[in-house]
Design a protein around this motif. Structure first.
Motif, PDB file in Angstrom:
ATOM      1  N   ASP A  42     -31.454  19.954 164.224  1.00  0.00           N
ATOM      2  CA  ASP A  42     -32.606  19.367 163.149  1.00  0.00           C
ATOM      3  C   ASP A  42     -33.754  20.388 163.298  1.00  0.00           C
ATOM      4  N   TYR A  62     -38.319  17.765 158.351  1.00  0.00           N
ATOM      5  CA  TYR A  62     -37.412  18.296 158.806  1.00  0.00           C
ATOM      6  C   TYR A  62     -36.076  18.573 157.926  1.00  0.00           C
ATOM      7  N   LEU A  63     -35.392  19.219 158.194  1.00  0.00           N
ATOM      8  CA  LEU A  63     -34.128  19.674 157.514  1.00  0.00           C
ATOM      9  C   LEU A  63     -33.024  19.810 158.581  1.00  0.00           C
ATOM     10  N   VAL A  72     -27.250  19.440 153.439  1.00  0.00           N
ATOM     11  CA  VAL A  72     -28.450  19.376 153.948  1.00  0.00           C
ATOM     12  C   VAL A  72     -29.249  17.941 153.794  1.00  0.00           C
ATOM     13  N   GLY A  74     -32.561  15.369 155.327  1.00  0.00           N
ATOM     14  CA  GLY A  74     -33.741  15.472 156.147  1.00  0.00           C
ATOM     15  C   GLY A  74     -35.031  14.859 155.456  1.00  0.00           C
ATOM     16  N   ASN A  82     -31.363  15.140 150.210  1.00  0.00           N
ATOM     17  CA  ASN A  82     -30.113  15.159 150.409  1.00  0.00           C
ATOM     18  C   ASN A  82     -29.815  16.389 149.394  1.00  0.00           C
ATOM     19  N   PRO A  97     -31.614  18.858 144.741  1.00  0.00           N
ATOM     20  CA  PRO A  97     -31.932  17.614 145.435  1.00  0.00           C
ATOM     21  C   PRO A  97     -31.806  16.325 145.052  1.00  0.00           C
ATOM     22  N   THR A  99     -33.610  12.765 146.200  1.00  0.00           N
ATOM     23  CA  THR A  99     -34.538  12.132 147.093  1.00  0.00           C
ATOM     24  C   THR A  99     -34.937  10.660 146.822  1.00  0.00           C
ATOM     25  N   LEU A 115     -41.565  22.020 149.777  1.00  0.00           N
ATOM     26  CA  LEU A 115     -40.016  21.972 150.227  1.00  0.00           C
ATOM     27  C   LEU A 115     -39.148  21.637 149.030  1.00  0.00           C
TER      28      LEU A 115
END
Length: 148
Positions: A42, A62-63, A72, A74, A82, A97, A99, A115
């Motif tokens: 992490d 965090y990732l 991935v 986080g 994800n 992504p 989200t 990010l």
């Protein structure tokens, strides 16, 4: 010592010397560690550098990269994320992504946007002890440390 014994001694010790030289010492503890992998950790995001300016990451982003599932997951500043992720040869290919869609205060949303800019592209990475640095094609970099 005769020539055969000397040769045998050198051939016995040489692989040990070479093996010891390929590991990195953990500063201060006296123990020897191999370099930390990108996957299975992490990574707590600490700061983001964009357009020459470095700012602290807000929230607790965090990732975590999973080598088995090639994903991935986080938390960004506000939302969870994800995506697919393939780690190979100093680069990570991040997919589109997915989200959550929460709204938070401006500082958290700023971290979210920064990010999210890493996704749907390929970023380079470097691991230095417990620090991961991700750098996008446009020069934005993210510094993260291994969570304890």
């Amino acid at each position: 010592m005769d020539k055969q014994r000397f040769t045998l001694a050198v051939l016995t010790v040489l692989p040990l010397v070479v093996a010891c030289g390929s590991e990195k010492a953990d500063s201060g503890s006296g123990s020897v560690d191999a370099e930390r992998p990108v996957t299975g950790v992490d990574w707590s995001v600490k700061d983001i550098t964009a357009d020459g300016t470095t700012g602290a990451a807000h929230g607790k982003p965090y990732l975590a990269f999973d080598a088995k599932t090639h994903k991935v997951g986080g938390r960004l500043g506000c939302n969870h994320v994800n995506a697919t992720a393939t780690v190979r040869g100093g680069h990570i290919t991040l997919g589109r992504p997915m989200t959550t869609r929460m709204m938070c205060d401006a500082s958290l949303m700023e971290t979210d946007r920064a990010l999210l800019g890493l996704f749907d592209s390929t970023v380079s990475y470097r691991v230095d002890h417990d620090t991961l640095t991700l750098t996008s094609e446009n020069g934005t970099s993210v510094r993260a440390v291994a969570a304890e």
